[in-house]
Scaffold this active site. Structure first.
Site, PDB file in Angstrom:
ATOM      1  N   LYS A   1       0.852  -1.204   0.000  1.00 24.28           N
ATOM      2  CA  LYS A   1       0.000   0.000   0.000  1.00 24.28           C
ATOM      3  C   LYS A   1       0.882   1.247   0.000  1.00 24.28           C
ATOM      4  CE  LYS A   1      -3.736   2.112   2.735  1.00 24.28           C
ATOM      5  NZ  LYS A   1      -4.525   2.010   3.980  1.00 24.28           N
TER       6      LYS A   1
ATOM      7  N   SER B   1      -9.391   1.879   3.374  1.00 22.59           N
ATOM      8  CA  SER B   1      -8.609   2.622   2.421  1.00 22.59           C
ATOM      9  C   SER B   1      -7.567   1.786   1.664  1.00 22.59           C
ATOM     10  CB  SER B   1      -7.879   3.756   3.153  1.00 22.59           C
ATOM     11  OG  SER B   1      -6.999   3.210   4.124  1.00 22.59           O
TER      12      SER B   1
ATOM     13  N   SER C   1      -9.329  -0.386   7.598  1.00 21.50           N
ATOM     14  CA  SER C   1      -8.857  -0.341   6.212  1.00 21.50           C
ATOM     15  C   SER C   1      -8.137  -1.574   5.684  1.00 21.50           C
ATOM     16  CB  SER C   1      -7.948   0.858   6.026  1.00 21.50           C
ATOM     17  OG  SER C   1      -8.729   2.008   5.953  1.00 21.50           O
TER      18      SER C   1
HETATM   19  N1  GLN Z   1     -12.709   4.221   6.911  1.00 21.49           N
HETATM   20  C1  GLN Z   1     -12.015   4.691   8.054  1.00 21.49           C
HETATM   21  C2  GLN Z   1     -11.650   6.148   7.877  1.00 21.49           C
HETATM   22  O1  GLN Z   1     -12.031   6.688   6.912  1.00 21.49           O
HETATM   23  C3  GLN Z   1     -10.793   3.852   8.304  1.00 21.49           C
HETATM   24  C4  GLN Z   1      -9.630   4.211   7.493  1.00 21.49           C
HETATM   25  C5  GLN Z   1      -8.444   3.378   7.835  1.00 21.49           C
HETATM   26  O2  GLN Z   1      -8.541   2.365   8.505  1.00 21.49           O
HETATM   27  N2  GLN Z   1      -7.297   3.826   7.378  1.00 21.49           N
HETATM   28  O3  GLN Z   1     -11.014   6.734   8.698  1.00 21.49           O
END
Ligand code: GLN
Length: 491
Positions: free
Chosen positions: A89, A164, A188
């Site tokens: 990532k 994400s 994420s």
């Molecule tokens: N969807 C969550 C956010 O928008 C988690 C994002 C993540 O785990 N990086 O913060």
């Protein structure tokens, strides 16, 4: 003699696991170089529709593959990830390979060092194919917040891959990497894994070094694997886990051989099913598939199912979105047009340069979070918002402490719905935030969680079962997920 360049066909690449890839290289059925080249060809022809990759690191990959081939030529026993093609990532820094965090503000950032987790994978012989697309600074649940375009779910190109770590999950699901690393701050790793039909493991906070992970919310950020099988997740965790002097929050706790642990029987393990996770907002099809999975853990694997209660669950989302944004507002202060990446042109004064750089460099969601976070931390509001959220965090931790007195692990859905349509929630941040309801708690409490595929909706969309465990007890959740994966494959 060195094997001829065998090109594996596409089907084989789609099915490769870490072990089968490494063994093929060890037994010299294929060279690591030919394997990497096959993946690059496949990515070239298929990733245009998916857009999982932001950058390919061909030179670095082929140099590493050549090193592994040279060892194989000498007949040496190869390391555990020798020649295994992996994706990273783009929130993990990679020496000499552009790293953007999905943001325009880092669009020209080439790091001078490697993230510890990435370095450990490479030391174990892995071949890094490239960097995967993600929501900007990992803020999002759909990958639609990337400055470099959205990722499409390989199972249905009209849908989001989740976020994400959407690029990592999509690359693995499409067979364009054997496995990948993602990061999880509020879900994420697990949520995109569920949406794309692959396995995603978030380790305990502190289990894996965060050195070289571009910070979003430091008390919530985790690195972990996204893989096709639970065994592959166990294998990668063993390699990336463990104390790192470069991260003072990385824990001194011994790392077990998780590939051994997953073989241990799960019969008699007590699995908690939290009542609060099966109410309003849960898609009925997801609920039914998860209940069937839980039944199969009871009937086929001999686990004992125990109802539990996590009474503060409803406060998890507000607490998360206060703490995460507060920490993000502080972490993202470093992007000022001086130290890293993009700088706005034609600013007359230093203050104007800061303002324009941040205005042009950050996307809408990142700006929204910086503003929310700055507000929550500001004098006069700190006690009402940030401090209150930290107190809720303690209550959530107590919920889990209590539940874990009576059970070995907790099973829940990973996400309330399967993958939604691209654009469906893009203009409604609150609806997007609510989709994180089942994942954010583990990040707030610091416990490990894994998502394992548990079937498909009528529309053919994958659904994930989440298994949550005690601090540093990744062994148990991997065991449960592995037992379930095998019971499901056998039925
Ligand atoms: N969807 C969550 C956010 O928008 C988690 C994002 C993540 O785990 N990086 O913060």
């Amino acid at each position: 003699m060195r094997p001829e360049k065998i090109t594996l066909n596409y089907l084989d690449l789609n099915l490769l696991t870490i072990e089968s890839a490494r063994n093929a290289v060890q037994e010299r059925q294929i060279t690591a170089t030919a394997l990497a080249e096959s993946f690059f060809r496949k990515i070239q022809s298929e990733d245009g529709n998916i857009h999982a990759y932001l950058e390919l690191s061909k030179d670095r990959a082929l140099a590493q593959a050549a090193r592994m081939d040279a060892l194989a030529d000498k007949g040496e026993l190869l390391p555990p990830l020798a020649g295994v093609p992996l994706a990273i990532k783009d929130v993990m820094v990679t020496r000499g390979v552009r790293t953007t965090a999905g943001s325009k503000i880092l669009s020209n950032f080439v790091p001078a060092y490697d993230c510890t987790a990435v370095a450990r994978l490479e030391q174990a012989g892995a071949v890094l194919l490239g960097k995967t697309n993600c929501d900007e600074f990992a803020m999002g649940s759909s990958n639609e917040n990337s400055a470099f375009g959205t990722v499409c779910n390989p199972r249905d190109l009209s849908r989001v891959p989740g976020g994400s770590s959407g690029g990592s999950a999509a690359a693995v699901a499409a067979g364009n990497a054997v496995a990948a690393l993602g990061s999880d701050t509020g879900g994420s790793i697990r949520q995109p894994a569920a949406f794309c039909g692959v396995v995603g493991l978030m380790p305990t906070y502190g289990r894996v070094s965060r050195y070289g992970l571009i910070a979003f919310a430091s008390s919530l950020d985790h690195i972990g694997p996204i893989t096709r099988t639970v065994k592959d997740a166990a294998l990668l965790l063993r390699i990336i886990a463990g104390r790192d002097v470069m991260d003072s929050t990385s824990a001194e706790v011994p790392v077990s051989d998780y590939t051994q642990e997953i073989g241990r029987p799960v019969k008699g393990l007590r699995l908690g099913v939290p009542r609060e996770y099966f109410g309003e907002g849960l898609d009925p099809e997801v609920g039914a598939l998860v209940q069937t999975a839980i039944q199969s853990l009871a009937q086929k694997c001999g686990c004992e199912i125990v109802p539990v209660s996590l009474p503060h669950t409803e406060y998890a989302i507000p607490a998360y979105y206060l703490i995460a944004t507060a920490e993000a507002s502080s972490n993202l202060a470093r992007y000022d047009g001086v130290r890293y990446g993009f700088r706005a042109a034609e600013a007359g004064t230093l203050a104007e340069m800061y303002r324009r750089t941040r205005d042009q460099g950050f996307g809408a969601e990142v700006k929204r979070r910086i503003m929310l976070g700055t507000y929550a931390l500001s004098a006069g509001y700190y006690d009402a918002y940030y401090l209150k959220a930290q107190k809720v965090r303690t209550l959530l931790a107590r919920d889990f402490d209590q539940a874990f007195q009576n059970v070995d692990a907790i099973v829940t859905p990973t996400s309330p719905t399967p993958a939604f349509k691209l654009g469906e929630k893009a203009d409604d941040p609150l609806a997007m935030y609510l989709a994180d309801i089942f994942t954010v708690v583990a990040d707030l409490v610091g416990i490990p969680g894994i998502s394992v595929p548990c079937g498909q909706s009528r529309e053919g969309l994958p659904v994930g079962l989440q298994v949550l465990g005690k601090h540093f007890d990744e062994g148990t959740i991997l065991r449960v997920a592995h037992a379930y994966e095998h019971a499901r494959a056998a039925s």
